[in-house]
Design a protein around this motif. Sequence first.
Motif, PDB file in Angstrom:
ATOM      1  N   ILE A 330     -12.818  29.175   4.147  1.00  0.00           N
ATOM      2  CA  ILE A 330     -13.654  29.702   5.230  1.00  0.00           C
ATOM      3  C   ILE A 330     -15.104  29.304   4.991  1.00  0.00           C
ATOM      4  O   ILE A 330     -15.687  29.627   3.946  1.00  0.00           O
ATOM      5  N   THR A 331     -15.681  28.594   5.964  1.00  0.00           N
ATOM      6  CA  THR A 331     -17.098  28.276   5.942  1.00  0.00           C
ATOM      7  C   THR A 331     -17.736  28.864   7.200  1.00  0.00           C
ATOM      8  O   THR A 331     -17.076  29.540   7.999  1.00  0.00           O
ATOM      9  N   ASP A 332     -19.010  28.598   7.416  1.00  0.00           N
ATOM     10  CA  ASP A 332     -19.677  29.105   8.608  1.00  0.00           C
ATOM     11  C   ASP A 332     -19.106  28.511   9.891  1.00  0.00           C
ATOM     12  O   ASP A 332     -19.199  29.114  10.960  1.00  0.00           O
ATOM     13  N   VAL A 333     -18.512  27.324   9.783  1.00  0.00           N
ATOM     14  CA  VAL A 333     -18.024  26.624  10.976  1.00  0.00           C
ATOM     15  C   VAL A 333     -16.505  26.512  10.996  1.00  0.00           C
ATOM     16  O   VAL A 333     -15.883  26.672  12.051  1.00  0.00           O
ATOM     17  N   HIS A 334     -15.894  26.268   9.862  1.00  0.00           N
ATOM     18  CA  HIS A 334     -14.454  26.000   9.808  1.00  0.00           C
ATOM     19  C   HIS A 334     -13.723  27.100   9.034  1.00  0.00           C
ATOM     20  O   HIS A 334     -14.261  27.657   8.073  1.00  0.00           O
ATOM     21  N   ALA A 335     -12.505  27.370   9.456  1.00  0.00           N
ATOM     22  CA  ALA A 335     -11.638  28.296   8.722  1.00  0.00           C
ATOM     23  C   ALA A 335     -10.209  27.778   8.797  1.00  0.00           C
ATOM     24  O   ALA A 335      -9.680  27.529   9.886  1.00  0.00           O
ATOM     25  N   VAL A 336      -9.608  27.583   7.641  1.00  0.00           N
ATOM     26  CA  VAL A 336      -8.225  27.130   7.545  1.00  0.00           C
ATOM     27  C   VAL A 336      -7.438  28.178   6.778  1.00  0.00           C
ATOM     28  O   VAL A 336      -7.874  28.642   5.714  1.00  0.00           O
ATOM     29  N   THR A 337      -6.305  28.578   7.318  1.00  0.00           N
ATOM     30  CA  THR A 337      -5.427  29.541   6.656  1.00  0.00           C
ATOM     31  C   THR A 337      -4.004  28.985   6.646  1.00  0.00           C
ATOM     32  O   THR A 337      -3.518  28.504   7.673  1.00  0.00           O
ATOM     33  N   ILE A 338      -3.355  29.061   5.488  1.00  0.00           N
ATOM     34  CA  ILE A 338      -1.956  28.644   5.335  1.00  0.00           C
ATOM     35  C   ILE A 338      -1.192  29.839   4.780  1.00  0.00           C
ATOM     36  O   ILE A 338      -1.612  30.445   3.788  1.00  0.00           O
ATOM     37  N   ARG A 339      -0.077  30.183   5.412  1.00  0.00           N
ATOM     38  CA  ARG A 339       0.679  31.369   5.020  1.00  0.00           C
ATOM     39  C   ARG A 339       2.158  31.047   4.850  1.00  0.00           C
ATOM     40  O   ARG A 339       2.711  30.190   5.554  1.00  0.00           O
ATOM     41  N   ALA A 340       2.816  31.785   3.953  1.00  0.00           N
ATOM     42  CA  ALA A 340       4.259  31.669   3.770  1.00  0.00           C
ATOM     43  C   ALA A 340       4.823  33.040   3.438  1.00  0.00           C
ATOM     44  O   ALA A 340       4.196  33.825   2.706  1.00  0.00           O
ATOM     45  N   ASN A 341       5.992  33.337   3.996  1.00  0.00           N
ATOM     46  CA  ASN A 341       6.646  34.623   3.749  1.00  0.00           C
ATOM     47  C   ASN A 341       8.159  34.415   3.755  1.00  0.00           C
ATOM     48  O   ASN A 341       8.702  33.754   4.648  1.00  0.00           O
ATOM     49  N   TYR A 342       8.824  34.966   2.742  1.00  0.00           N
ATOM     50  CA  TYR A 342      10.286  34.862   2.636  1.00  0.00           C
ATOM     51  C   TYR A 342      10.841  36.246   2.299  1.00  0.00           C
ATOM     52  O   TYR A 342      10.339  36.923   1.394  1.00  0.00           O
ATOM     53  N   ILE A 343      11.860  36.673   3.047  1.00  0.00           N
ATOM     54  CA  ILE A 343      12.504  37.964   2.811  1.00  0.00           C
ATOM     55  C   ILE A 343      13.995  37.735   2.589  1.00  0.00           C
ATOM     56  O   ILE A 343      14.664  37.071   3.394  1.00  0.00           O
ATOM     57  N   TRP A 344      14.502  38.282   1.487  1.00  0.00           N
ATOM     58  CA  TRP A 344      15.940  38.255   1.189  1.00  0.00           C
ATOM     59  C   TRP A 344      16.465  39.673   1.319  1.00  0.00           C
ATOM     60  O   TRP A 344      15.900  40.609   0.759  1.00  0.00           O
ATOM     61  N   GLU A 345      17.533  39.830   2.097  1.00  0.00           N
ATOM     62  CA  GLU A 345      18.086  41.165   2.329  1.00  0.00           C
ATOM     63  C   GLU A 345      19.563  41.221   1.978  1.00  0.00           C
ATOM     64  O   GLU A 345      20.358  40.391   2.420  1.00  0.00           O
ATOM     65  N   ARG A 346      19.915  42.246   1.176  1.00  0.00           N
ATOM     66  CA  ARG A 346      21.319  42.546   0.886  1.00  0.00           C
ATOM     67  C   ARG A 346      21.701  43.832   1.612  1.00  0.00           C
ATOM     68  O   ARG A 346      21.010  44.835   1.524  1.00  0.00           O
ATOM     69  N   GLN A 347      22.818  43.786   2.323  1.00  0.00           N
ATOM     70  CA  GLN A 347      23.304  44.936   3.075  1.00  0.00           C
ATOM     71  C   GLN A 347      24.651  45.385   2.503  1.00  0.00           C
ATOM     72  O   GLN A 347      25.656  44.665   2.636  1.00  0.00           O
ATOM     73  N   LEU A 348      24.669  46.534   1.849  1.00  0.00           N
ATOM     74  CA  LEU A 348      25.926  47.141   1.404  1.00  0.00           C
ATOM     75  C   LEU A 348      26.365  48.101   2.502  1.00  0.00           C
ATOM     76  O   LEU A 348      25.867  49.219   2.615  1.00  0.00           O
ATOM     77  N   LEU A 349      27.313  47.655   3.317  1.00  0.00           N
ATOM     78  CA  LEU A 349      27.639  48.338   4.568  1.00  0.00           C
ATOM     79  C   LEU A 349      28.806  49.307   4.409  1.00  0.00           C
ATOM     80  O   LEU A 349      29.804  49.268   5.150  1.00  0.00           O
ATOM     81  N   ASN A 350      28.709  50.208   3.442  1.00  0.00           N
ATOM     82  CA  ASN A 350      29.809  51.122   3.151  1.00  0.00           C
ATOM     83  C   ASN A 350      30.161  51.987   4.358  1.00  0.00           C
ATOM     84  O   ASN A 350      31.334  52.109   4.741  1.00  0.00           O
ATOM     85  N   SER A 351      29.171  52.583   4.981  1.00  0.00           N
ATOM     86  CA  SER A 351      29.414  53.457   6.131  1.00  0.00           C
ATOM     87  C   SER A 351      29.784  52.650   7.368  1.00  0.00           C
ATOM     88  O   SER A 351      30.722  52.992   8.095  1.00  0.00           O
ATOM     89  N   SER A 352      29.030  51.579   7.633  1.00  0.00           N
ATOM     90  CA  SER A 352      29.308  50.760   8.820  1.00  0.00           C
ATOM     91  C   SER A 352      30.707  50.172   8.775  1.00  0.00           C
ATOM     92  O   SER A 352      31.432  50.161   9.785  1.00  0.00           O
ATOM     93  N   PHE A 353      31.135  49.680   7.619  1.00  0.00           N
ATOM     94  CA  PHE A 353      32.461  49.070   7.485  1.00  0.00           C
ATOM     95  C   PHE A 353      33.549  50.116   7.689  1.00  0.00           C
ATOM     96  O   PHE A 353      34.557  49.865   8.366  1.00  0.00           O
ATOM     97  N   ALA A 354      33.336  51.315   7.152  1.00  0.00           N
ATOM     98  CA  ALA A 354      34.331  52.383   7.300  1.00  0.00           C
ATOM     99  C   ALA A 354      34.475  52.814   8.752  1.00  0.00           C
ATOM    100  O   ALA A 354      35.565  53.208   9.187  1.00  0.00           O
TER     101      ALA A 354
END
Length: 477
Positions: A330-354
Motif C-alpha cells: 500500500i502506497t499513497d497511490v497504489h494498493a495491491v492485495t493478494i489473498r488465499a483461503n482454504y477450508i477442510w471440513e469433515r462431517q460425521l453424520l451420525n444423526s443424519s445417516f440414522a
Amino acid sequence: MVGMIDLTKAVLAGVRRATAFWGAAPSALLLALVVNCGVADKAAAIPAFARQTGQTCSTCHTAFPQLTPFGRRFKLGGYTAGGGDTKDLPQLSFMLQSGYTHYNVGLTAPTGNYSSPPGGGFNGVNNYVDLAQQIAIFYGGRIYGNLGGMLQATFSNSSSRDFAIDNSDIRYADSFKFYNHDVLWGLTANDVPTMQDVWNTTPVWSSPFITSAFSLSPVANTMIQSFGPGQTLGGGGYLFLNDTWYAELSAYGSLTPKAQLTLGIPGSSVGPAISGLAPYYRVAMEQNWGDHSFMIGAYGMNANVTPAYSYGFGTDNMYDAGFDSQYQWITDVHAVTIRANYIWERQLLNSSFAQGFSANPTDYLRSLKIGAEYVYNNTYAFTATYFQITGSPDAVIFSQNAFMSPNSSGWIFDLAYLPFSHGGPDLWPWFNTRLGVSYTLFTKFDGSATNIDPTNCPYCRNANNNNTLFVYALSMF
C-alpha cells in the motif's frame, strides 16, 4: 430524515410500477445513482468511524470494506480510537444498496435447484432491478471508555422482505506491557463466526464484498461459511502480541428458531442447530515492513449439530479447519492485495445417516478461494477471485443435484469506482459511495459444467447459464 425515507419509498414504488423487470436497467440504475448521491451485504466503512477518528475512509480501507493495517488495529482496539469530533452527532450511519442483476440465461422452469429462484419468477426472466436491495442502519464506534462496537440492522428486499439484525460485534479492548512486549488484549461478543476477524480472508469479510440478492449460488458450503448474522451468538477473548502474533479463543451457540425469527431472520434461513457450545479458534502472524504487510494464519470450529432441529437421534459432528494468507502493498497511490483461503471440513453424520438425511455416514468438503485486487488512488478498484468447492458425492444431501456432487467452481470479477474515499462533499464530508459492476462466471455448478439439470430437459441448464452480471450502487452516509 423521515421525510427523506418517505420520499425515497414513494420514488421506488413509482419506478417499480412504471417499469418491467426486463428492459428497465438503464433508467432504473440511473435513478438508483441519483437517489444514492442525494441521500448490504457486507459493509464496514461506516461514516461514524470516520467522524470519530477524524480520518478519511482511505486511512482504514484500500477499497471498502477491505481493511488496511491501520483499519485492522482500529478494529482490534475495540472501535474506540479517537481524533475526530463526535460531540454533536450520534454514532449512527445509514446504507442504501441498489442493483441490477442479469442472468446469462433466464430461469424457465421450477425444477431441481431452481424451485425457488431468488426474487421469484420464471418464464425466461433474467433481469432483476432493485433500487433498494438493502437499507441498513449502523451504530459504530466508542460506547464508553474502552468499550466499542459495530451494530447493524438491515432491510433486505428479497422475496421475504425482512428487517433483521445483521453483522454485529461489541468489544472491550486494552493494552499493557509484559516485560518488553506490547500486549493488546480484548473481549468480543458477536453474532456470526469470523465477524470479529480483521483480515479479508475468512468467510464473513471475504470476496465478493458486495453481492446481489437475486444471484444463484451452488448448494454446497462448509459449515463455517453457512452461518448468517443472528443465527448464532458467541464471544471470547484475544491477544495481539508485539503487533505481530494474534491468538483468539471463542465459543458459539445457536439461537432458537423462535429467537432468530424475533431478530428478523426468515424461517427459510434458520441455520444449523449447534448443540451446546462450539469452540472457535484463530491464530495468525502478521509482519509489517515499510509499505508491505504479510499475514499467514489458521482458524477452525468444531460443532455438534442437530440436523433440521430433529431431536432424539443424537447429533452430527462438523469440524472445519481453515488456513489463510494475505499480502498487501500500500502506497499513497497504489494498493495491491493478494489473498488465499482454504477450508477442510469433515462431517460425521451420525444423526443424519440414522434419519435418512444423508447417504453416507461420513462426508468431506473442501473450499478454496484465491483472489487479487488492485486499487488506484483509493478510487478505482479491480478484484479477481477464483473459487472452488469439492467434496464427497451424496445421493441424499444432493438429491436435487443430477450428479449428486457438491463440486462447483468459477471466477468473480469486480470493477468499482469510489469517488469519496479521500473525503466526501463539503455538504456532508462523511458521505461515501461505491459504484461498480461485478460478473460471476461458473466453470462448474453443482457437479458439472453441462446438463446440470438433465432430468428436466428441455429446461436443462449448463453451468455458464447461471453466469451473473451485477451492476450496483452502494452509499454510506
